[in-house]
Motif scaffolding. Structure first.
Motif, PDB file in Angstrom:
ATOM      1  N   ARG A  31     -31.555 100.495  68.667  1.00  0.00           N
ATOM      2  CA  ARG A  31     -31.030  99.568  69.877  1.00  0.00           C
ATOM      3  C   ARG A  31     -31.720  98.406  70.049  1.00  0.00           C
ATOM      4  NH1 ARG A  31     -34.888  99.338  74.196  1.00  0.00           N
ATOM      5  NH2 ARG A  31     -36.489 100.757  73.874  1.00  0.00           N
ATOM      6  N   ARG A  32     -32.656  98.033  69.370  1.00  0.00           N
ATOM      7  CA  ARG A  32     -33.607  97.104  69.391  1.00  0.00           C
ATOM      8  C   ARG A  32     -32.906  95.884  68.546  1.00  0.00           C
ATOM      9  NH1 ARG A  32     -38.764  98.560  71.067  1.00  0.00           N
ATOM     10  NH2 ARG A  32     -39.000 100.859  71.426  1.00  0.00           N
ATOM     11  N   ASP A  33     -33.491  94.748  68.822  1.00  0.00           N
ATOM     12  CA  ASP A  33     -32.840  93.462  68.750  1.00  0.00           C
ATOM     13  C   ASP A  33     -32.904  93.155  67.053  1.00  0.00           C
ATOM     14  OD1 ASP A  33     -35.462  92.882  68.717  1.00  0.00           O
ATOM     15  OD2 ASP A  33     -35.192  91.263  70.198  1.00  0.00           O
ATOM     16  N   GLU A  81     -23.401  92.797  73.370  1.00  0.00           N
ATOM     17  CA  GLU A  81     -24.087  93.718  74.024  1.00  0.00           C
ATOM     18  C   GLU A  81     -25.099  92.971  75.061  1.00  0.00           C
ATOM     19  OE1 GLU A  81     -24.759  97.481  70.866  1.00  0.00           O
ATOM     20  OE2 GLU A  81     -26.404  96.222  71.720  1.00  0.00           O
ATOM     21  N   ASP A  82     -25.979  92.076  74.442  1.00  0.00           N
ATOM     22  CA  ASP A  82     -27.016  91.424  75.346  1.00  0.00           C
ATOM     23  C   ASP A  82     -26.941  90.004  74.702  1.00  0.00           C
ATOM     24  OD1 ASP A  82     -29.159  90.253  76.530  1.00  0.00           O
ATOM     25  OD2 ASP A  82     -30.583  91.874  75.842  1.00  0.00           O
ATOM     26  N   ALA A  83     -26.677  88.827  75.321  1.00  0.00           N
ATOM     27  CA  ALA A  83     -26.444  87.715  74.865  1.00  0.00           C
ATOM     28  C   ALA A  83     -27.797  87.083  74.628  1.00  0.00           C
ATOM     29  CB  ALA A  83     -25.546  86.898  75.536  1.00  0.00           C
ATOM     30  N   ARG A 129     -45.057  94.168  64.199  1.00  0.00           N
ATOM     31  CA  ARG A 129     -44.639  93.080  63.452  1.00  0.00           C
ATOM     32  C   ARG A 129     -45.718  91.849  63.017  1.00  0.00           C
ATOM     33  NH1 ARG A 129     -42.053  90.301  67.672  1.00  0.00           N
ATOM     34  NH2 ARG A 129     -43.661  89.361  67.923  1.00  0.00           N
ATOM     35  N   ASN A 130     -46.447  91.591  64.360  1.00  0.00           N
ATOM     36  CA  ASN A 130     -47.495  90.813  64.225  1.00  0.00           C
ATOM     37  C   ASN A 130     -48.664  91.252  63.519  1.00  0.00           C
ATOM     38  OD1 ASN A 130     -46.191  89.179  65.711  1.00  0.00           O
ATOM     39  ND2 ASN A 130     -47.421  88.753  67.491  1.00  0.00           N
ATOM     40  N   PHE A 131     -49.040  92.216  63.213  1.00  0.00           N
ATOM     41  CA  PHE A 131     -50.015  93.062  62.665  1.00  0.00           C
ATOM     42  C   PHE A 131     -49.594  92.723  61.153  1.00  0.00           C
ATOM     43  CE2 PHE A 131     -51.553  96.290  59.786  1.00  0.00           C
ATOM     44  CZ  PHE A 131     -52.851  96.320  59.828  1.00  0.00           C
TER      45      PHE A 131
HETATM   46  P1  ATP Z   1     -43.785  89.197  71.927  1.00  0.00           P
HETATM   47  O1  ATP Z   1     -44.941  88.657  70.923  1.00  0.00           O
HETATM   48  O2  ATP Z   1     -43.137  87.992  72.409  1.00  0.00           O
HETATM   49  O3  ATP Z   1     -44.306  89.924  72.974  1.00  0.00           O
HETATM   50  P2  ATP Z   1     -42.207  91.436  71.198  1.00  0.00           P
HETATM   51  O4  ATP Z   1     -41.382  91.706  69.914  1.00  0.00           O
HETATM   52  O5  ATP Z   1     -43.092  92.340  71.572  1.00  0.00           O
HETATM   53  O6  ATP Z   1     -42.774  89.976  71.124  1.00  0.00           O
HETATM   54  P3  ATP Z   1     -41.013  91.930  73.466  1.00  0.00           P
HETATM   55  O7  ATP Z   1     -39.957  91.097  74.521  1.00  0.00           O
HETATM   56  O8  ATP Z   1     -42.505  92.053  74.356  1.00  0.00           O
HETATM   57  O9  ATP Z   1     -40.951  91.337  72.348  1.00  0.00           O
HETATM   58  O10 ATP Z   1     -40.243  93.307  73.331  1.00  0.00           O
HETATM   59  C1  ATP Z   1     -40.944  94.391  72.657  1.00  0.00           C
HETATM   60  C2  ATP Z   1     -39.768  95.109  71.724  1.00  0.00           C
HETATM   61  O11 ATP Z   1     -38.593  95.408  72.620  1.00  0.00           O
HETATM   62  C3  ATP Z   1     -39.178  94.031  70.944  1.00  0.00           C
HETATM   63  O12 ATP Z   1     -40.001  94.084  69.761  1.00  0.00           O
HETATM   64  C4  ATP Z   1     -37.744  94.684  70.391  1.00  0.00           C
HETATM   65  O13 ATP Z   1     -38.248  95.760  69.589  1.00  0.00           O
HETATM   66  C5  ATP Z   1     -37.574  95.349  71.888  1.00  0.00           C
HETATM   67  N1  ATP Z   1     -36.685  94.308  72.708  1.00  0.00           N
HETATM   68  C6  ATP Z   1     -37.148  93.584  73.588  1.00  0.00           C
HETATM   69  N2  ATP Z   1     -35.977  92.915  74.141  1.00  0.00           N
HETATM   70  C7  ATP Z   1     -34.942  93.253  73.437  1.00  0.00           C
HETATM   71  C8  ATP Z   1     -33.508  93.108  73.738  1.00  0.00           C
HETATM   72  N3  ATP Z   1     -33.128  92.026  74.562  1.00  0.00           N
HETATM   73  N4  ATP Z   1     -32.807  93.796  73.005  1.00  0.00           N
HETATM   74  C9  ATP Z   1     -33.120  94.667  71.988  1.00  0.00           C
HETATM   75  N5  ATP Z   1     -34.408  94.935  71.750  1.00  0.00           N
HETATM   76  C10 ATP Z   1     -35.288  94.235  72.526  1.00  0.00           C
END
Ligand code: ATP
Ligand code: MG
Length: 447
Positions: free
Chosen positions: A108-110, A151-153, A28-30
């Motif tokens: 399952r990711r957010d 699922e995850d608030a 994403r950041n890339f």
């Molecule tokens: P950051 O720059 O804050 O690290 P990130 O996207 O890497 O952002 P992380 O919390 O490190 O966020 O989580 C890594 C990945 O795991 C997320 O990009 C997402 O795909 C997944 N993820 C993290 N937490 C959850 C969650 N609570 N529910 C679903 N997917 C999650």
């Protein structure tokens, strides 16, 4: 796109006949052209396979599939594809199931923007249109938002956090779903909530996130005490905004440091409770800095902030009122001592932000007054004159030798000695202070 270390790790996993992809925040950041700090790799290899493939590993979250691989002095989180089971408590899956399918893991990711992968050939894999959402700057849940937040608030806080950090907007269904489900946040541990709140506060424009947590109902669950500031008219010519709007401006005007941003958030939180109006209708908030600092402390203890940050915030809020700057040296020394030398910079930064948040008629003089105070503090600190009890050349043992035991009188005597030394730093010698203490004792016994 992939740096050589990531390529090395993915290639090595694939050389053992597994699949591996870079996923999540790094991708994403890339795509956004932002700095990438941590790298998540997703794979169909099992944790024990990863431990077998690499020399240096840490079983960070082995049960959940995560092994940290150390390579070239950096760490990389390698996680086995997962397809989470049901979530009956609104925060953790009842069981973690490893999967052989990439798509199961991505589902399952957010958010869509967090579910894009890059493979070893630098091909983007994007099942949920995350790339388009990145282009349009939208935070959108994968699948049905109500289900995902149930699922995850914590995901509700994460949505607001990504929105704020990345300067995105919330997809409308995602936003409406947070409003609907906001009370579920109470199932989440304060530590997890706090970490997301911190990231919101440290963003370029934290007010975007704070407004969204207020508007979606999350704030009412997390910091209900904050709600009274909203729309609270100050009835005061120095304030053209209500307490909430003023707070938002101060928040955005402070530097991105956690204790400073928290102090900005809480500095006027008890104004509504301290409100009085005089005959002319003008509003006053006597002692609001005392009440606000007490309240900030209670809130931060509830959110389990580390004690040192809580204490920094308590002190910054407690002394944020720029009272009189006509203080004599002695007063300035007391002020420095109350705030603490190490907190002065943050204190002035909060003061400047506070002045910026007031109505424009109010405080061109505010900046000048602050500069005077800053200069006075600087002079005193440069002169290295005694400021506090610990700088006194007389100590508890000396007092005991003079027959003064620990207790009420002892404290009174020490305070008088400090008073003397703050005004006459040249008298800070053991001999001189002993004499002074004796004179105090004699005075006492004469009474
Ligand atoms: P950051 O720059 O804050 O690290 P990130 O996207 O890497 O952002 P992380 O919390 O490190 O966020 O989580 C890594 C990945 O795991 C997320 O990009 C997402 O795909 C997944 N993820 C993290 N937490 C959850 C969650 N609570 N529910 C679903 N997917 C999650
Ligand atoms: Mg991350």
């Amino acid at each position: 796109m992939l740096n050589k270390n990531i390529k090395y790790i993915i290639r090595k996993i694939e050389a053992h006949n597994f699949k591996a992809y870079l996923v999540g925040g790094a991708v994403r950041n890339f795509l956004l052209g932002l700095e990438v700090s941590d790298f998540d790799i997703t794979t169909n290899a099992l944790p024990q396979d990863i431990e077998g493939i690499f020399h240096k590993t840490i079983p960070t979250g082995k049960k959940y599939g995560t092994i940290t691989v150390i390579h070239d002095n950096s760490s990389y989180e390698v996680t086995t594809f997962r397809s989470d089971g049901t979530y009956s408590d609104g925060r953790r899956p009842d069981s973690v199931r490893f999967s052989t399918e990439l798509i199961e893991d991505l589902k399952r990711r957010d958010f869509t923007i967090n579910a894009i992968c890059i493979d070893i050939d630098e091909k983007l894999i994007d099942y949920f249109n995350g790339i388009e959402d990145i282009k349009n700057k939208i935070v959108r849940c994968i699948g049905n938002p109500d289900e995902r937040f149930t699922e995850d608030a914590l995901r509700m806080m994460r949505a607001v956090r990504f929105m704020t950090q990345l300067k995105f907007t919330l997809d409308e269904n995602t936003r409406l779903s947070i409003i609907k489900n906001s009370d579920l946040i109470k199932n989440i541990s304060v530590e997890r909530i706090r970490e997301e709140l911190n990231k919101i506060l440290l963003s370029d424009k934290p007010s975007d996130g704070i407004r969204m947590i207020v508007d979606t109902g999350l704030m009412k669950q997390i910091i209900p005490e904050f709600m009274d500031t909203i729309g609270f008219n100050q009835h005061n010519p120095y304030h053209d905004k209500d307490v909430f709007e003023h707070t938002m401006e101060v928040l955005d005007s402070t530097k991105s440091k956690l204790s400073l941003r928290l102090a900005a958030l809480f500095h006027d939180i008890s104004k509504p409770e301290c409100f009085t109006q005089d005959e002319s209708g003008r509003g006053h908030f006597y002692e609001h800095e005392v009440k606000s600092s007490e309240r900030a402390k209670l809130i931060m203890e509830r959110l389990k902030y580390p004690n040192d940050i809580t204490e920094d915030v308590r002190v910054l809020v407690r002394y944020h009122l720029l009272k009189s700057v006509d203080m004599k040296d002695k007063g300035v020394k007391r002020y420095i001592n109350n705030v603490g030398i190490d907190r002065l910079e943050n204190m002035f930064d909060l003061n400047i932000a506070d002045i910026k948040g007031k109505s424009k008629i109010a405080d061109t003089s505010g900046f000048e007054r602050l500069e005077i105070l800053r200069e006075k503090c600087r002079n005193i600190i440069e002169r290295k004159e005694p400021l506090s009890r610990k700088d006194l050349k007389i100590n508890g043992r000396d007092l005991e030798a003079l027959g003064i035991e620990k207790g009420h009188i002892y404290t009174e005597v020490l305070n008088k000695v400090l008073d003397l030394v703050l005004e006459f730093p040249e008298r800070n010698s053991k001999e001189e202070l002993k004499k002074y203490v004796l004179s105090l004792v004699n005075e006492q016994s004469d009474k």
